[in-house]
Design a protein around this motif. Structure first.
Motif, PDB file in Angstrom:
ATOM      1  N   SER A   9      17.545   1.962 -27.052  1.00 58.48           N
ATOM      2  CA  SER A   9      16.406   2.747 -26.580  1.00 58.48           C
ATOM      3  C   SER A   9      16.354   4.132 -27.218  1.00 58.48           C
ATOM      4  CB  SER A   9      16.458   2.891 -25.062  1.00 58.48           C
ATOM      5  OG  SER A   9      17.559   3.704 -24.725  1.00 58.48           O
ATOM      6  N   ILE A  10      17.467   4.563 -27.864  1.00 60.67           N
ATOM      7  CA  ILE A  10      17.453   5.898 -28.476  1.00 60.67           C
ATOM      8  C   ILE A  10      16.669   5.829 -29.777  1.00 60.67           C
ATOM      9  CG2 ILE A  10      18.851   7.744 -29.463  1.00 60.67           C
ATOM     10  CD1 ILE A  10      21.026   6.979 -27.525  1.00 60.67           C
ATOM     11  N   THR A  11      15.474   6.325 -29.752  1.00 63.49           N
ATOM     12  CA  THR A  11      14.662   6.366 -30.962  1.00 63.49           C
ATOM     13  C   THR A  11      14.441   7.815 -31.337  1.00 63.49           C
ATOM     14  OG1 THR A  11      12.689   6.286 -29.605  1.00 63.49           O
ATOM     15  CG2 THR A  11      13.454   4.211 -30.528  1.00 63.49           C
ATOM     16  N   SER A  12      13.813   8.006 -32.443  1.00 68.71           N
ATOM     17  CA  SER A  12      13.676   9.370 -32.942  1.00 68.71           C
ATOM     18  C   SER A  12      12.822  10.224 -32.024  1.00 68.71           C
ATOM     19  CB  SER A  12      13.086   9.338 -34.344  1.00 68.71           C
ATOM     20  OG  SER A  12      11.817   8.711 -34.293  1.00 68.71           O
ATOM     21  N   ASP A  13      11.899   9.632 -31.239  1.00 71.74           N
ATOM     22  CA  ASP A  13      11.077  10.510 -30.391  1.00 71.74           C
ATOM     23  C   ASP A  13      11.817  10.954 -29.144  1.00 71.74           C
ATOM     24  OD1 ASP A  13       9.789   8.067 -31.449  1.00 71.74           O
ATOM     25  OD2 ASP A  13       9.559   7.636 -29.301  1.00 71.74           O
ATOM     26  N   HIS A  14      12.991  10.375 -28.859  1.00 76.70           N
ATOM     27  CA  HIS A  14      13.744  10.851 -27.705  1.00 76.70           C
ATOM     28  C   HIS A  14      14.688  11.982 -28.060  1.00 76.70           C
ATOM     29  CE1 HIS A  14      12.420   6.939 -26.148  1.00 76.70           C
ATOM     30  NE2 HIS A  14      12.445   7.562 -24.979  1.00 76.70           N
ATOM     31  N   ILE A  15      14.956  12.189 -29.331  1.00 76.20           N
ATOM     32  CA  ILE A  15      15.909  13.229 -29.721  1.00 76.20           C
ATOM     33  C   ILE A  15      15.181  14.555 -29.843  1.00 76.20           C
ATOM     34  CG2 ILE A  15      17.534  13.979 -31.489  1.00 76.20           C
ATOM     35  CD1 ILE A  15      17.791  10.998 -32.219  1.00 76.20           C
ATOM     36  N   LYS A  16      15.686  15.529 -29.112  1.00 78.32           N
ATOM     37  CA  LYS A  16      15.047  16.842 -29.180  1.00 78.32           C
ATOM     38  C   LYS A  16      15.588  17.601 -30.390  1.00 78.32           C
ATOM     39  CE  LYS A  16      14.271  21.084 -26.708  1.00 78.32           C
ATOM     40  NZ  LYS A  16      15.056  22.112 -26.029  1.00 78.32           N
ATOM     41  N   VAL A  17      14.719  17.987 -31.257  1.00 77.68           N
ATOM     42  CA  VAL A  17      15.133  18.718 -32.446  1.00 77.68           C
ATOM     43  C   VAL A  17      14.739  20.185 -32.274  1.00 77.68           C
ATOM     44  CG1 VAL A  17      14.908  18.943 -34.938  1.00 77.68           C
ATOM     45  CG2 VAL A  17      14.801  16.701 -33.881  1.00 77.68           C
ATOM     46  N   THR A  18      15.758  21.067 -32.269  1.00 78.17           N
ATOM     47  CA  THR A  18      15.469  22.497 -32.142  1.00 78.17           C
ATOM     48  C   THR A  18      14.962  23.025 -33.474  1.00 78.17           C
ATOM     49  OG1 THR A  18      17.379  22.549 -30.712  1.00 78.17           O
ATOM     50  CG2 THR A  18      16.397  24.648 -31.288  1.00 78.17           C
ATOM     51  N   LYS A  19      13.885  23.774 -33.391  1.00 80.66           N
ATOM     52  CA  LYS A  19      13.309  24.320 -34.621  1.00 80.66           C
ATOM     53  C   LYS A  19      14.174  25.480 -35.099  1.00 80.66           C
ATOM     54  CE  LYS A  19       8.883  25.952 -36.431  1.00 80.66           C
ATOM     55  NZ  LYS A  19       9.275  27.319 -36.806  1.00 80.66           N
ATOM     56  N   ARG A  20      14.592  25.417 -36.339  1.00 80.32           N
ATOM     57  CA  ARG A  20      15.408  26.501 -36.896  1.00 80.32           C
ATOM     58  C   ARG A  20      14.508  27.527 -37.565  1.00 80.32           C
ATOM     59  NH1 ARG A  20      20.060  26.052 -34.350  1.00 80.32           N
ATOM     60  NH2 ARG A  20      20.631  23.875 -34.169  1.00 80.32           N
ATOM     61  N   HIS A  21      14.781  28.778 -37.277  1.00 82.34           N
ATOM     62  CA  HIS A  21      13.999  29.847 -37.898  1.00 82.34           C
ATOM     63  C   HIS A  21      14.772  30.429 -39.075  1.00 82.34           C
ATOM     64  CE1 HIS A  21      11.018  29.885 -34.698  1.00 82.34           C
ATOM     65  NE2 HIS A  21      12.020  29.695 -33.874  1.00 82.34           N
ATOM     66  N   GLY A  22      14.097  31.178 -39.887  1.00 82.44           N
ATOM     67  CA  GLY A  22      14.768  31.915 -40.954  1.00 82.44           C
ATOM     68  C   GLY A  22      14.688  31.243 -42.302  1.00 82.44           C
ATOM     69  N   ASN A  23      13.981  30.099 -42.406  1.00 85.43           N
ATOM     70  CA  ASN A  23      13.926  29.420 -43.699  1.00 85.43           C
ATOM     71  C   ASN A  23      12.614  29.637 -44.435  1.00 85.43           C
ATOM     72  OD1 ASN A  23      16.515  28.315 -43.661  1.00 85.43           O
ATOM     73  ND2 ASN A  23      15.832  26.737 -42.241  1.00 85.43           N
ATOM     74  N   SER A  24      11.616  30.190 -43.731  1.00 84.77           N
ATOM     75  CA  SER A  24      10.344  30.409 -44.409  1.00 84.77           C
ATOM     76  C   SER A  24      10.468  31.610 -45.361  1.00 84.77           C
ATOM     77  CB  SER A  24       9.242  30.669 -43.395  1.00 84.77           C
ATOM     78  OG  SER A  24       9.466  31.885 -42.742  1.00 84.77           O
ATOM     79  N   PHE A  25       9.540  31.722 -46.268  1.00 87.92           N
ATOM     80  CA  PHE A  25       9.587  32.815 -47.245  1.00 87.92           C
ATOM     81  C   PHE A  25       9.478  34.163 -46.556  1.00 87.92           C
ATOM     82  CE2 PHE A  25       7.372  35.605 -50.325  1.00 87.92           C
ATOM     83  CZ  PHE A  25       8.393  35.670 -51.261  1.00 87.92           C
ATOM     84  N   ARG A  26       8.609  34.212 -45.519  1.00 88.12           N
ATOM     85  CA  ARG A  26       8.426  35.469 -44.790  1.00 88.12           C
ATOM     86  C   ARG A  26       9.736  35.907 -44.125  1.00 88.12           C
ATOM     87  NH1 ARG A  26       6.995  37.572 -39.822  1.00 88.12           N
ATOM     88  NH2 ARG A  26       5.402  39.206 -39.873  1.00 88.12           N
ATOM     89  N   ASP A  27      10.440  34.934 -43.541  1.00 87.87           N
ATOM     90  CA  ASP A  27      11.707  35.265 -42.895  1.00 87.87           C
ATOM     91  C   ASP A  27      12.744  35.709 -43.908  1.00 87.87           C
ATOM     92  OD1 ASP A  27      10.631  34.683 -40.503  1.00 87.87           O
ATOM     93  OD2 ASP A  27      11.483  32.678 -40.335  1.00 87.87           O
ATOM     94  N   LYS A  28      12.725  35.047 -45.086  1.00 89.15           N
ATOM     95  CA  LYS A  28      13.746  35.382 -46.085  1.00 89.15           C
ATOM     96  C   LYS A  28      13.487  36.748 -46.712  1.00 89.15           C
ATOM     97  CE  LYS A  28      15.784  31.072 -47.381  1.00 89.15           C
ATOM     98  NZ  LYS A  28      15.846  29.956 -48.316  1.00 89.15           N
ATOM     99  N   LEU A  29      12.232  37.179 -46.711  1.00 86.04           N
ATOM    100  CA  LEU A  29      11.931  38.517 -47.226  1.00 86.04           C
ATOM    101  C   LEU A  29      12.578  39.596 -46.387  1.00 86.04           C
ATOM    102  CD1 LEU A  29       8.225  38.781 -48.348  1.00 86.04           C
ATOM    103  CD2 LEU A  29      10.263  39.179 -49.671  1.00 86.04           C
ATOM    104  N   TYR A  30      12.728  39.347 -45.073  1.00 80.96           N
ATOM    105  CA  TYR A  30      13.405  40.226 -44.134  1.00 80.96           C
ATOM    106  C   TYR A  30      12.623  41.501 -43.831  1.00 80.96           C
ATOM    107  CZ  TYR A  30      17.461  41.357 -41.405  1.00 80.96           C
ATOM    108  OH  TYR A  30      18.286  41.593 -40.363  1.00 80.96           O
ATOM    109  N   LEU A  31      11.861  41.996 -44.791  1.00 79.38           N
ATOM    110  CA  LEU A  31      11.147  43.249 -44.539  1.00 79.38           C
ATOM    111  C   LEU A  31      10.054  43.102 -43.479  1.00 79.38           C
ATOM    112  CD1 LEU A  31      10.980  44.697 -48.126  1.00 79.38           C
ATOM    113  CD2 LEU A  31      12.305  45.549 -46.229  1.00 79.38           C
ATOM    114  N   PRO A  32       9.272  41.995 -43.437  1.00 83.80           N
ATOM    115  CA  PRO A  32       8.297  41.866 -42.344  1.00 83.80           C
ATOM    116  C   PRO A  32       8.942  41.899 -40.965  1.00 83.80           C
ATOM    117  CG  PRO A  32       7.839  40.265 -44.040  1.00 83.80           C
ATOM    118  CD  PRO A  32       9.134  40.889 -44.402  1.00 83.80           C
TER     119      PRO A  32
END
Lengths: 184, 431
Positions: A9-32
């Motif tokens: 019964s464990i399918t992919s829609d039952h697994i909660k995936v926490t969204k990780r921050h810090g990988n977008s370009f804006r986050d990597k720029l750090y200045l914003p």
């Protein structure tokens, strides 16, 4: 069998995936992100600079706290009876219960016929006291209480912090109940 | 040397020493007050001398007295290198102090055809002086941490060492980009370059001409001053107090003051190199001198306006809450300060009127312009110091490997790229 179905019964829609921050370009720029942070601090700085008296802190010596509740443990007091004599019967319950051994009682005979005993002297060393309230719990006569609301005790030498019987009797309760509920 | 030259040299040296040293208590107070206001607290505001609180700045002097009167404790486990242990805080403090001395506080003052520099050290290689002296400061940190014979101090020193190799290269390379752009290593000439315009209307401030190098410079200077977000060498949540763990009383105060002098110096370098120094944008010293009456009249209008705003702010905020009875002499303080501020405004107005209508001397005019530029410099310096403090309370600390990564992976390639682009543009323009 049941094991198998549970695994199935464990399918992919039952697994909660926490969204990780810090990988977008804006986050990597750090200045914003720094800009966002500085915006918040700036806002607080200018708001408070504009009206300093709006800051909700207690201007302590002039303004006293008003949110001390009835159950808050302040400095001790010894209660009175209806005729203004001491309620304590010198049973030593409080000094026995005291975990820091800071209550020193000397008993004497009571002459006015209300009870057999009363304390000749009653000292609380408030430098030793941990304000646990066990003495109040232990007292069978409602003779010691911590409802004075006094939170600040100052003195110039250690001896100033040892409260004697007269001092303890002179403290007033900060709430309605003034005299002992058990001895009157 | 003429008498005028000697007087100007002594006056600007005194000004440099005052600006570097007298700002320490002000900055300590500013840090605590700004931190308080940012966090919705008040900060120190009680200490006073005869009812005069000056917003609480007296607290810093009380702190100095306390630190001076503390017992001079010396850790007994330090057997070797005692003299270097004592010397280490002095190195940090003196390096920051000396680095400040090359900063120009105003444009060169021309007296009888002799141009005199208004900076504590009248040198024309200011940026090299700054780079050479300020990078010695970290030696004090490393010596102090090393000779404390304490594992936390040693870790702090090691981190300081790792910091140096992370930020020194991007710092030097970003400064190189500025040197190429301004075509000078003289701070004063840099400021003169920035009083011009480019594209016709933008002020030629370094932050607009060289935005990338400006950001790299600011980040590297934050790292050099050991301020947040680069306080890895202190790291009080990880390694007690880092290199300062074994230091007490005045030895500690030397490090503490050195940090603020370094911050002040870094602010001065940043505003000199990228925020137009002592100039207000679009207006060069020659323009001020040629149109002196226009300049004087606009000052005569602007100064009372600023003073009015200040007095209104003081009357509103130098009060206790209405619910409090005891006023602690604040009404009296407000009254005295108002009279002092109005009196000073009137004095300045009278001097300006005298200069415009009665005085024929061009020397008096240029001295007035010099004083004005000094005031502009101090105001800018304080604003950037406040920015330093705000960053401290906005951005959390980097790990020291993150600082290295930032320095080597991002800042260094960007600085190199910036130099190449700058060189191409500069060569292309000059062809």
């Amino acid at each position: 069998m049941s094991q198998h179905t549970r695994e199935g019964s464990i399918t992919s829609d039952h697994i909660k995936v926490t969204k990780r921050h810090g990988n977008s370009f804006r986050d990597k720029l750090y200045l914003p992100a720094i800009y966002d942070g500085v915006k918040v601090t700036f806002k607080h700085l200018f708001k408070n600079l504009n009206n300093i008296n709006d800051i909700e802190t207690l201007r302590y010596p002039e303004e006293q706290p008003t949110d001390i509740t009835q159950r808050w443990r302040g400095l001790h007091r010894l209660t009175h009876r209806a005729d203004n004599s001491i309620a304590c019967v010198a049973c030593f319950m409080c000094s026995t219960a005291c975990p820091s051994n800071c209550i020193f009682i000397e008993a004497t005979q009571r002459q006015d016929g209300k009870d057999e005993k009363m304390p000749a002297s009653f000292f609380i060393d408030t430098l030793e006291c941990i304000f646990c309230g066990y003495c109040v719990e232990a007292c069978p006569c409602d003779a010691i209480r911590m409802d004075t609301g006094i939170f600040s005790l100052t003195g110039n030498k250690r001896e100033d912090f040892v409260m004697n019987k007269e001092q303890l009797l002179s403290h007033k309760g900060a709430f309605a109940e003034e005299i002992s509920c058990a001895r009157n | 040397m003429t008498t005028a030259a000697i007087i100007v040299a002594v006056a600007s040296f005194a000004l440099g020493a005052l600006l570097a040293l007298l700002t320490i208590p002000v900055l300590v107070w500013l840090e605590r007050r700004v931190a308080g206001l940012v966090q919705d607290r008040l900060g120190p505001n009680r200490t006073n001398i005869g009812g005069f609180r000056l917003g609480g700045v007296v607290q810093s002097f009380a702190d100095v007295v306390k630190l001076l009167l503390k017992e001079e404790y010396y850790p007994s486990h330090i057997k070797s290198g005692r003299w270097l242990f004592m010397l280490a805080p002095v190195i940090t403090f003196v390096a920051a102090l000396l680095a400040f001395m090359a900063i120009p506080f105003a444009d060169t003052l021309v007296i009888n055809g002799e141009s005199l520099r208004i900076s504590a050290l009248p040198i024309n290689y200011g940026i090299f002086w700054y780079m050479a002296i300020s990078s010695i400061g970290v030696l004090g940190v490393i010596f102090g941490g090393w000779l404390s014979h304490n594992k936390y101090s040693l870790l702090g020193a090691a981190r300081a060492g790792s910091m140096v190799i992370s930020y020194e290269l991007p710092l030097g390379l970003s400064i190189l980009a500025f040197i190429i752009t301004y075509d000078t290593i003289d701070f004063n000439a840099m400021v003169q370059f920035q009083s011009g315009t480019f594209f016709g209307f933008l002020p030629a401030w370094g932050i607009l001409v060289q935005p990338l190098a400006a950001i790299i410079l600011i980040v590297s200077l934050f790292a050099e001053t050991n301020r947040n977000p680069f306080t890895v060498a202190e790291g009080e949540s990880e390694i007690v107090a880092g290199f300062m763990t074994e230091y007490t009383a005045m030895k500690f105060a030397m490090y503490f003051m050195g940090e603020y002098v370094a911050m002040n110096t870094a602010s001065a370098v940043i505003i000199t190199m990228i925020f137009g120094g002592y100039q207000i944008s679009w207006v060069s010293t020659e323009m001020l001198l040629e149109n002196f009456s226009v300049f004087a009249f606009s000052l005569m209008v602007i100064i009372p306006l600023i003073i009015t705003v200040l007095i209104r702010w003081m009357r509103k905020n130098n009060r206790v809450r209405p619910s409090i009875k005891a006023d602690g002499g604040r009404d009296f303080e407000t009254k005295v300060l108002t009279i002092a501020m109005v009196g000073m405004t009137l004095l300045v107005e009278a001097i300006l009127i005298y200069l415009v209508f009665l005085s024929e001397s061009s020397l008096a005019n240029s001295i007035a312009v010099t004083l004005f530029q000094i005031v502009v410099f101090v105001v800018k310096l304080m604003l950037f110091n406040i920015f330093f403090i705000l960053i401290r309370w906005s951005v959390p600390r980097f790990r020291y490997d993150q600082v290295q990564k930032l320095g080597w992976y991002y800042l260094l390639p960007l600085a190199l790229l910036n130099i190449i682009v700058t060189a191409i543009v500069v060569v292309g323009v000059s062809l």
